[in-house]
Structure formats: C-alpha cells, structure tokens
Design a protein around this motif. Structure first.
Motif, mmCIF file in Angstrom:
data_model
loop_
_atom_site.group_PDB
_atom_site.id
_atom_site.type_symbol
_atom_site.label_atom_id
_atom_site.label_comp_id
_atom_site.label_asym_id
_atom_site.label_seq_id
_atom_site.Cartn_x
_atom_site.Cartn_y
_atom_site.Cartn_z
ATOM 1 N N MET A 199 42.043 35.394 37.639
ATOM 2 C CA MET A 199 40.911 35.872 38.417
ATOM 3 C C MET A 199 39.768 36.223 37.462
ATOM 4 N N LYS A 200 38.582 35.805 37.812
ATOM 5 C CA LYS A 200 37.390 36.027 37.005
ATOM 6 C C LYS A 200 36.902 37.465 37.178
ATOM 7 N N ARG A 201 36.692 38.177 36.077
ATOM 8 C CA ARG A 201 36.158 39.540 36.118
ATOM 9 C C ARG A 201 34.639 39.455 36.074
ATOM 10 N N PRO A 259 18.595 39.818 40.359
ATOM 11 C CA PRO A 259 18.864 39.912 38.919
ATOM 12 C C PRO A 259 19.916 40.990 38.625
ATOM 13 N N GLY A 260 20.930 40.594 37.856
ATOM 14 C CA GLY A 260 22.005 41.516 37.516
ATOM 15 C C GLY A 260 23.130 41.531 38.531
ATOM 16 N N LEU A 261 22.866 40.994 39.716
ATOM 17 C CA LEU A 261 23.882 40.906 40.767
ATOM 18 C C LEU A 261 24.025 39.452 41.198
ATOM 19 N N SER A 320 36.102 42.689 42.087
ATOM 20 C CA SER A 320 36.275 43.153 40.703
ATOM 21 C C SER A 320 35.193 44.151 40.274
ATOM 22 N N SER A 321 34.105 44.245 41.012
ATOM 23 C CA SER A 321 33.014 45.177 40.697
ATOM 24 C C SER A 321 33.139 46.503 41.441
ATOM 25 N N SER A 376 41.404 39.661 50.054
ATOM 26 C CA SER A 376 40.069 39.150 49.767
ATOM 27 C C SER A 376 39.689 39.326 48.300
ATOM 28 N N PHE A 377 38.790 38.481 47.827
ATOM 29 C CA PHE A 377 38.228 38.622 46.487
ATOM 30 C C PHE A 377 36.848 39.273 46.541
#
Length: 180
Positions: free
Chosen positions: A1-3, A72-74, A100-101, A145-146
């Motif tokens: 899973m991508k962080r 930007p940033g999100l 992940s956030s 869910s991701f």
C-alpha cells in the motif's frame, strides 16, 4: 500500500484558523456560512476544476463539485464537494482523502479544535468528530476502503439535512402505507 504524506503548506491550507476568531475552521480558505458558492466559483473554478452539478435537494442551494480538485499539497485528494444554502452561503465542504493520511490530519485537528469523538483504528471502521466556532468537522471511513471522507459543516447544514432526511422517511412511510 502506498503511503501518502501531506505537506505543511497543505495542512495550513486545509486547517486554516482565523487569527481574529480562534477556533474558526476555514477549510481550503472557505469561511463557512459567509463565503458564497458564487465567490468560490469565480475564484477557484479553473484551479480546482469545479463544475456546478445543480441544486442540492436538502439545502435548496447550489453545489460545486470536482473529482480531481488539484489542491497544492493535497494532490491525492479527490471528490471535493461544496454545498451552499438557498442564500448561496457555503455550509458544507467535503473531500475524499487517502486513508493513510487520516492519523496525521486527525492529530492536526486535535490540536486546533475540541475533540468530540475519536475512534480511528488501522483495522475496522473509523469515525472522529471535532467542533469549531463555525462548524462541525468529521472524518469517516470503512474498514475495507483506502480512502476517508473529511467533512466540515455548519449547524445550519446539519439542521437542513436532518429535516430533509425526516421528510424523506415520512414520505417513504406514507408511500408504503398507501400500498396497503
């Protein structure tokens, strides 16, 4: 899973707090209850790829939507929804964020607002609520869910939604009764 990590600039944008009204949430710089959908549309349509999908059934006001808002940033945020009331005042802002956030965002919210509820496990369903001077803030996700939903809404939005949901339930009940 991508962080996924969120930049400090993005965190400042997402959780802006007015210096004159401590504890006032300004999601994405939007002053809930004051900033209008017309103002948001003029300022951010191109940047956030906003479209107007119509009038909200429960608020009787305009909606603005973007599936890829390019904030930007999100960069990994999706499904931005802004709902206004019948006077065009913004009353609801929601955004889909990577699961992940969630812990990082929740920590920031804990530091800025009063925590009402916080159950955000890595496994299982998650739900958290905070309160600010002008809004309720929530994070919700389901186990499989991701993504998670981050939402800000005014007391007016909560009242309008509750009234609408009750009216819909009553209508459904009456429809079922008429079938007998």
């Amino acid at each position: 899973m991508k962080r996924t990590s969120i930049s400090m600039a993005a965190m400042a944008t997402l959780f802006s707090v007015s210096a004159f009204a401590a504890n006032k949430a300004l999601p994405l710089g939007i002053d809930l209850g004051t900033t209008t959908c017309s103002e948001i549309s003029k300022a951010k349509t191109t940047e956030w790829s906003l479209v107007n999908p119509g009038i909200s059934a429960w608020s009787d006001g305009p909606m603005l939507k973007s599936t890829q808002p390019n904030i930007p940033g999100l960069e990994n945020a999706t499904n931005l929804m802004i709902i206004c009331d019948s006077q065009d005042r913004s009353i609801h802002v929601s955004l889909t964020i990577p699961k992940s956030s969630v812990q990082q965002i929740a920590k920031e919210l804990d530091n800025k607002y009063k925590t009402i509820q916080r159950k955000l496990p890595n496994l299982g369903d998650g739900k958290a609520k905070w309160t600010a001077a002008n809004a309720s803030i929530g994070i919700d996700y389901v186990h499989v869910s991701f993504t998670a939903t981050l939402s800000y809404e005014t007391n007016e939005a909560t009242k309008l939604w509750t009234s609408y949901a009750k009216a819909q339930a009553k209508k459904k009940e009456q429809g079922a009764a008429s079938q007998l």
